[in-house]
Design a protein around this motif. Structure first.
Motif, mmCIF file in Angstrom:
data_model
loop_
_atom_site.group_PDB
_atom_site.id
_atom_site.type_symbol
_atom_site.label_atom_id
_atom_site.label_comp_id
_atom_site.label_asym_id
_atom_site.label_seq_id
_atom_site.Cartn_x
_atom_site.Cartn_y
_atom_site.Cartn_z
ATOM 1 N N ARG A 180 0.846 -1.193 0.000
ATOM 2 C CA ARG A 180 0.000 0.000 0.000
ATOM 3 C C ARG A 180 0.885 1.247 0.000
ATOM 4 N N SER A 181 0.321 2.344 -0.487
ATOM 5 C CA SER A 181 1.043 3.617 -0.426
ATOM 6 C C SER A 181 1.100 4.077 1.030
ATOM 7 N N ILE A 182 2.297 4.494 1.465
ATOM 8 C CA ILE A 182 2.511 4.895 2.854
ATOM 9 C C ILE A 182 3.206 6.254 2.883
ATOM 10 N N ILE A 183 2.648 7.170 3.664
ATOM 11 C CA ILE A 183 3.215 8.515 3.804
ATOM 12 C C ILE A 183 3.725 8.679 5.227
ATOM 13 N N VAL A 184 5.001 9.046 5.353
ATOM 14 C CA VAL A 184 5.600 9.333 6.655
ATOM 15 C C VAL A 184 5.719 10.844 6.774
ATOM 16 N N SER A 185 5.133 11.421 7.829
ATOM 17 C CA SER A 185 5.154 12.885 7.979
ATOM 18 C C SER A 185 5.661 13.265 9.366
ATOM 19 N N GLY A 186 6.467 14.338 9.411
ATOM 20 C CA GLY A 186 6.985 14.851 10.669
ATOM 21 C C GLY A 186 6.219 16.092 11.101
ATOM 22 N N HIS A 187 6.034 16.245 12.438
ATOM 23 C CA HIS A 187 5.280 17.373 12.991
ATOM 24 C C HIS A 187 5.983 17.884 14.252
ATOM 25 N N THR A 188 5.835 19.172 14.523
ATOM 26 C CA THR A 188 6.421 19.771 15.727
ATOM 27 C C THR A 188 5.381 20.635 16.422
ATOM 28 N N ASP A 189 5.752 21.177 17.599
ATOM 29 C CA ASP A 189 4.898 22.184 18.224
ATOM 30 C C ASP A 189 5.281 23.552 17.649
ATOM 31 N N ASN A 190 4.740 24.614 18.227
ATOM 32 C CA ASN A 190 4.978 25.944 17.668
ATOM 33 C C ASN A 190 6.103 26.703 18.368
ATOM 34 N N VAL A 191 6.838 26.008 19.235
ATOM 35 C CA VAL A 191 7.960 26.665 19.908
ATOM 36 C C VAL A 191 9.134 26.725 18.940
ATOM 37 N N PRO A 192 9.679 27.922 18.675
ATOM 38 C CA PRO A 192 10.785 28.038 17.719
ATOM 39 C C PRO A 192 11.988 27.219 18.166
ATOM 40 N N ILE A 193 12.653 26.608 17.202
ATOM 41 C CA ILE A 193 13.812 25.788 17.514
ATOM 42 C C ILE A 193 15.033 26.686 17.705
ATOM 43 N N HIS A 194 15.891 26.314 18.643
ATOM 44 C CA HIS A 194 17.076 27.116 18.924
ATOM 45 C C HIS A 194 18.314 26.232 18.862
#
Length: 265
Positions: A180-194
Protein backbone atom coordinates in the motif's frame (compact mmCIF):
# COMPACT_ATOMS: atom_id res chain seq x y z
CA UNK A 1 -106.37 10.98 -80.33
CA UNK A 2 -105.63 12.73 -77.11
CA UNK A 3 -105.72 9.45 -75.17
CA UNK A 4 -103.16 7.84 -77.49
CA UNK A 5 -100.91 10.86 -77.14
CA UNK A 6 -101.14 10.82 -73.39
CA UNK A 7 -100.44 7.09 -73.32
CA UNK A 8 -97.46 7.57 -75.58
CA UNK A 9 -96.12 10.38 -73.46
CA UNK A 10 -96.53 8.25 -70.34
CA UNK A 11 -94.33 5.48 -71.80
CA UNK A 12 -91.64 7.99 -72.78
CA UNK A 13 -91.06 9.07 -69.13
CA UNK A 14 -87.93 7.49 -67.41
CA UNK A 15 -87.15 6.83 -63.74
CA UNK A 16 -84.60 9.34 -62.27
CA UNK A 17 -81.30 7.39 -61.92
CA UNK A 18 -79.07 10.29 -60.78
CA UNK A 19 -78.75 8.71 -57.29
CA UNK A 20 -76.71 5.86 -58.75
CA UNK A 21 -73.63 8.08 -59.18
CA UNK A 22 -73.11 9.04 -55.50
CA UNK A 23 -74.06 5.51 -54.50
CA UNK A 24 -71.32 4.10 -56.72
CA UNK A 25 -68.85 6.59 -55.22
CA UNK A 26 -69.77 5.49 -51.70
CA UNK A 27 -69.25 1.85 -52.65
CA UNK A 28 -65.88 2.68 -54.17
CA UNK A 29 -64.80 4.49 -51.01
CA UNK A 30 -65.93 1.63 -48.77
CA UNK A 31 -64.11 -0.91 -50.92
CA UNK A 32 -60.92 1.14 -50.81
CA UNK A 33 -61.26 1.57 -47.04
CA UNK A 34 -61.66 -2.17 -46.40
CA UNK A 35 -58.70 -2.97 -48.67
CA UNK A 36 -56.53 -0.51 -46.80
CA UNK A 37 -57.67 -1.77 -43.37
CA UNK A 38 -57.04 -5.35 -44.44
CA UNK A 39 -53.49 -4.56 -45.50
CA UNK A 40 -52.60 -2.43 -42.45
CA UNK A 41 -50.90 -5.30 -40.57
CA UNK A 42 -48.25 -5.82 -43.27
CA UNK A 43 -48.22 -2.42 -45.00
CA UNK A 44 -45.13 -0.31 -44.57
CA UNK A 45 -45.85 2.75 -42.40
CA UNK A 46 -44.45 5.25 -44.92
CA UNK A 47 -46.39 3.75 -47.85
CA UNK A 48 -49.55 3.67 -45.75
CA UNK A 49 -49.18 7.31 -44.83
CA UNK A 50 -48.65 8.28 -48.48
CA UNK A 51 -51.69 6.26 -49.59
CA UNK A 52 -53.84 7.82 -46.90
CA UNK A 53 -52.83 11.28 -48.02
CA UNK A 54 -53.76 10.49 -51.65
CA UNK A 55 -57.19 9.17 -50.66
CA UNK A 56 -57.88 12.18 -48.49
CA UNK A 57 -56.96 14.58 -51.26
CA UNK A 58 -59.11 12.72 -53.78
CA UNK A 59 -62.24 12.04 -51.77
CA UNK A 60 -62.38 14.44 -48.87
CA UNK A 61 -61.84 18.06 -48.05
CA UNK A 62 -60.28 18.93 -44.68
CA UNK A 63 -59.68 16.00 -42.35
CA UNK A 64 -60.47 12.72 -44.07
CA UNK A 65 -61.33 9.24 -42.97
CA UNK A 66 -57.79 8.07 -43.72
CA UNK A 67 -55.99 11.02 -42.11
CA UNK A 68 -53.68 9.43 -39.57
CA UNK A 69 -51.14 11.94 -38.18
CA UNK A 70 -49.44 9.19 -36.14
CA UNK A 71 -49.46 5.92 -38.12
CA UNK A 72 -48.72 2.68 -36.34
CA UNK A 73 -44.95 2.10 -36.10
CA UNK A 74 -43.44 -0.50 -38.36
CA UNK A 75 -41.77 -3.65 -37.08
CA UNK A 76 -38.37 -2.10 -37.75
CA UNK A 77 -39.24 0.97 -35.67
CA UNK A 78 -40.57 -1.21 -32.83
CA UNK A 79 -37.38 -3.26 -32.86
CA UNK A 80 -35.29 -0.08 -32.79
CA UNK A 81 -37.21 1.26 -29.79
CA UNK A 82 -36.84 -2.09 -28.04
CA UNK A 83 -33.09 -2.16 -28.67
CA UNK A 84 -32.70 1.37 -27.31
CA UNK A 85 -34.66 0.44 -24.20
CA UNK A 86 -32.51 -2.66 -23.66
CA UNK A 87 -29.32 -0.60 -24.06
CA UNK A 88 -30.57 1.97 -21.55
CA UNK A 89 -31.42 -0.78 -19.06
CA UNK A 90 -27.97 -2.31 -19.56
CA UNK A 91 -26.31 1.09 -18.93
CA UNK A 92 -28.34 1.53 -15.74
CA UNK A 93 -27.46 -1.99 -14.59
CA UNK A 94 -23.75 -1.40 -15.32
CA UNK A 95 -23.83 1.86 -13.33
CA UNK A 96 -25.46 0.11 -10.37
CA UNK A 97 -22.98 -2.76 -10.64
CA UNK A 98 -20.01 -0.38 -10.68
CA UNK A 99 -21.28 1.45 -7.62
CA UNK A 100 -21.89 -1.83 -5.80
CA UNK A 101 -18.39 -3.03 -6.74
CA UNK A 102 -16.83 0.16 -5.38
CA UNK A 103 -18.75 -0.22 -2.12
CA UNK A 104 -17.60 -3.82 -1.74
CA UNK A 105 -14.01 -2.84 -2.52
CA UNK A 106 -14.14 -0.08 0.06
CA UNK A 107 -15.57 -2.40 2.71
CA UNK A 108 -12.91 -5.01 2.00
CA UNK A 109 -10.18 -2.36 2.08
CA UNK A 110 -11.33 -1.03 5.44
CA UNK A 111 -11.44 -4.57 6.79
CA UNK A 112 -7.83 -5.16 5.72
CA UNK A 113 -6.74 -1.89 7.37
CA UNK A 114 -8.62 -2.86 10.52
CA UNK A 115 -6.62 -6.10 10.65
CA UNK A 116 -3.36 -4.10 10.37
CA UNK A 117 -4.60 -1.81 13.13
CA UNK A 118 -5.20 -4.80 15.39
CA UNK A 119 -1.63 -5.98 14.84
CA UNK A 120 -0.21 -2.55 15.66
CA UNK A 121 -2.40 -2.24 18.75
CA UNK A 122 -1.27 -5.69 19.90
CA UNK A 123 2.37 -4.59 19.53
CA UNK A 124 1.66 -1.42 21.50
CA UNK A 125 0.05 -3.40 24.30
CA UNK A 126 2.80 -6.04 24.44
CA UNK A 127 5.54 -3.39 24.69
CA UNK A 128 3.70 -1.04 27.08
CA UNK A 129 3.75 1.78 24.55
CA UNK A 130 0.23 3.02 25.26
CA UNK A 131 0.10 6.80 25.13
CA UNK A 132 3.27 6.89 23.00
CA UNK A 133 1.94 5.08 19.95
CA UNK A 134 -1.65 5.54 18.84
CA UNK A 135 -3.72 4.31 15.89
CA UNK A 136 -6.82 5.69 14.20
CA UNK A 137 -8.74 4.30 11.22
CA UNK A 138 -10.45 6.90 9.00
CA UNK A 139 -11.57 7.25 5.39
CA UNK A 140 -8.07 8.56 4.63
CA UNK A 141 -6.54 5.30 5.83
CA UNK A 142 -4.85 3.97 8.95
CA UNK A 143 -2.95 6.58 10.99
CA UNK A 144 -0.13 5.43 13.28
CA UNK A 145 1.14 8.30 15.44
CA UNK A 146 4.46 8.05 17.31
CA UNK A 147 5.46 10.66 19.87
CA UNK A 148 8.79 12.27 19.09
CA UNK A 149 10.22 11.51 22.54
CA UNK A 150 9.93 7.79 21.71
CA UNK A 151 12.43 8.17 18.88
CA UNK A 152 14.32 11.45 19.08
CA UNK A 153 16.24 13.52 21.56
CA UNK A 154 15.04 17.11 21.94
CA UNK A 155 15.94 19.21 18.89
CA UNK A 156 17.46 16.21 17.08
CA UNK A 157 16.34 14.41 13.91
CA UNK A 158 18.44 11.29 14.47
CA UNK A 159 16.60 8.23 15.82
CA UNK A 160 18.22 7.10 19.04
CA UNK A 161 20.07 3.79 18.81
CA UNK A 162 18.08 2.39 21.72
CA UNK A 163 14.82 3.08 19.86
CA UNK A 164 15.76 1.70 16.44
CA UNK A 165 14.31 -1.67 17.41
CA UNK A 166 10.89 0.02 17.63
CA UNK A 167 11.28 1.23 14.06
CA UNK A 168 12.31 -2.27 13.00
CA UNK A 169 9.21 -3.84 14.60
CA UNK A 170 6.94 -1.23 13.02
CA UNK A 171 8.48 -1.95 9.60
CA UNK A 172 7.45 -5.61 9.94
CA UNK A 173 3.86 -4.55 10.57
CA UNK A 174 3.89 -2.54 7.33
CA UNK A 175 4.63 -5.54 5.11
CA UNK A 176 1.50 -6.12 3.00
CA UNK A 177 0.80 -7.98 -0.20
CA UNK A 178 0.22 -6.16 -2.44
CA UNK A 179 1.95 -3.11 -0.93
CA UNK A 180 0.00 0.00 0.00
CA UNK A 181 1.04 3.62 -0.43
CA UNK A 182 2.51 4.90 2.85
CA UNK A 183 3.22 8.52 3.80
CA UNK A 184 5.60 9.33 6.65
CA UNK A 185 5.15 12.89 7.98
CA UNK A 186 6.98 14.85 10.67
CA UNK A 187 5.28 17.37 12.99
CA UNK A 188 6.42 19.77 15.73
CA UNK A 189 4.90 22.18 18.22
CA UNK A 190 4.98 25.94 17.67
CA UNK A 191 7.96 26.66 19.91
CA UNK A 192 10.79 28.04 17.72
CA UNK A 193 13.81 25.79 17.51
CA UNK A 194 17.08 27.12 18.92
CA UNK A 195 20.11 25.34 17.53
CA UNK A 196 22.61 25.76 14.76
CA UNK A 197 21.61 22.58 12.88
CA UNK A 198 18.00 23.43 12.00
CA UNK A 199 16.76 26.88 11.15
CA UNK A 200 13.05 26.11 11.57
CA UNK A 201 10.59 23.57 12.91
CA UNK A 202 9.62 22.82 9.33
CA UNK A 203 13.18 21.76 8.48
CA UNK A 204 13.37 19.64 11.64
CA UNK A 205 10.06 17.89 10.84
CA UNK A 206 11.12 17.08 7.28
CA UNK A 207 14.46 15.63 8.39
CA UNK A 208 12.83 13.49 11.10
CA UNK A 209 10.31 12.06 8.62
CA UNK A 210 13.07 11.28 6.12
CA UNK A 211 15.37 9.63 8.67
CA UNK A 212 12.51 7.56 10.09
CA UNK A 213 11.50 6.42 6.59
CA UNK A 214 15.08 5.40 5.78
CA UNK A 215 15.15 3.12 8.82
CA UNK A 216 11.82 1.57 7.83
CA UNK A 217 13.13 0.79 4.36
CA UNK A 218 16.06 -1.18 5.79
CA UNK A 219 13.44 -3.93 5.81
CA UNK A 220 13.93 -5.47 2.35
CA UNK A 221 10.35 -6.77 2.32
CA UNK A 222 9.07 -3.19 1.92
CA UNK A 223 8.81 -1.58 -1.50
CA UNK A 224 10.49 1.89 -1.52
CA UNK A 225 8.23 2.95 -4.40
CA UNK A 226 5.26 2.86 -2.03
CA UNK A 227 6.81 5.35 0.43
CA UNK A 228 7.03 9.13 0.60
CA UNK A 229 8.11 11.60 3.31
CA UNK A 230 6.66 15.00 4.25
CA UNK A 231 7.32 17.66 6.85
CA UNK A 232 4.58 19.94 8.20
CA UNK A 233 6.38 21.72 11.05
CA UNK A 234 3.88 23.18 13.51
CA UNK A 235 1.16 23.70 10.88
CA UNK A 236 -0.95 20.55 11.48
CA UNK A 237 -1.38 20.34 15.27
CA UNK A 238 -3.66 17.71 16.80
CA UNK A 239 -3.83 19.49 20.16
CA UNK A 240 -3.51 23.01 21.56
CA UNK A 241 0.00 24.42 21.76
CA UNK A 242 -1.03 26.49 24.79
CA UNK A 243 -0.22 23.65 27.19
CA UNK A 244 2.82 21.42 27.71
CA UNK A 245 0.65 18.35 27.25
CA UNK A 246 -0.75 19.65 23.95
CA UNK A 247 2.70 20.54 22.62
CA UNK A 248 3.94 17.04 23.51
CA UNK A 249 1.15 15.50 21.41
CA UNK A 250 1.95 17.75 18.47
CA UNK A 251 5.61 16.65 18.40
CA UNK A 252 5.21 13.40 16.52
CA UNK A 253 5.89 11.28 13.46
CA UNK A 254 2.81 10.00 11.63
CA UNK A 255 2.52 6.99 9.36
CA UNK A 256 -0.48 7.05 7.01
CA UNK A 257 -1.31 3.70 5.39
CA UNK A 258 -3.58 4.69 2.51
CA UNK A 259 -6.52 2.77 1.02
CA UNK A 260 -5.85 0.87 -2.17
CA UNK A 261 -6.74 2.61 -5.39
CA UNK A 262 -10.19 1.67 -6.68
CA UNK A 263 -10.22 -0.79 -9.55
CA UNK A 264 -11.56 0.87 -12.71
CA UNK A 265 -12.81 -0.98 -15.76
Amino acid sequence: MSKKRKKKEHHEEHVDESWLVPYADVLTLLLALFIVLYGMSSLDAKKFSAMAEVFNQEFQSGTGVLDFPSPAPSKEEKNLDTNEEVENNQDDSKSVSDEKLKELQKEQDQQELAEVQQKVNAYIEQNNLGGKLETELTDEGLHVSIRDNVLFASGSAEVRDADKNIVSEISKLLVMDPPRSIIVSGHTDNVPIHNSQYSSNWELSVTRALNFMKLLLENNELDPRAFSAKGFGEYQPIASNDTAEGREKNRRVDILIQPREEVTN
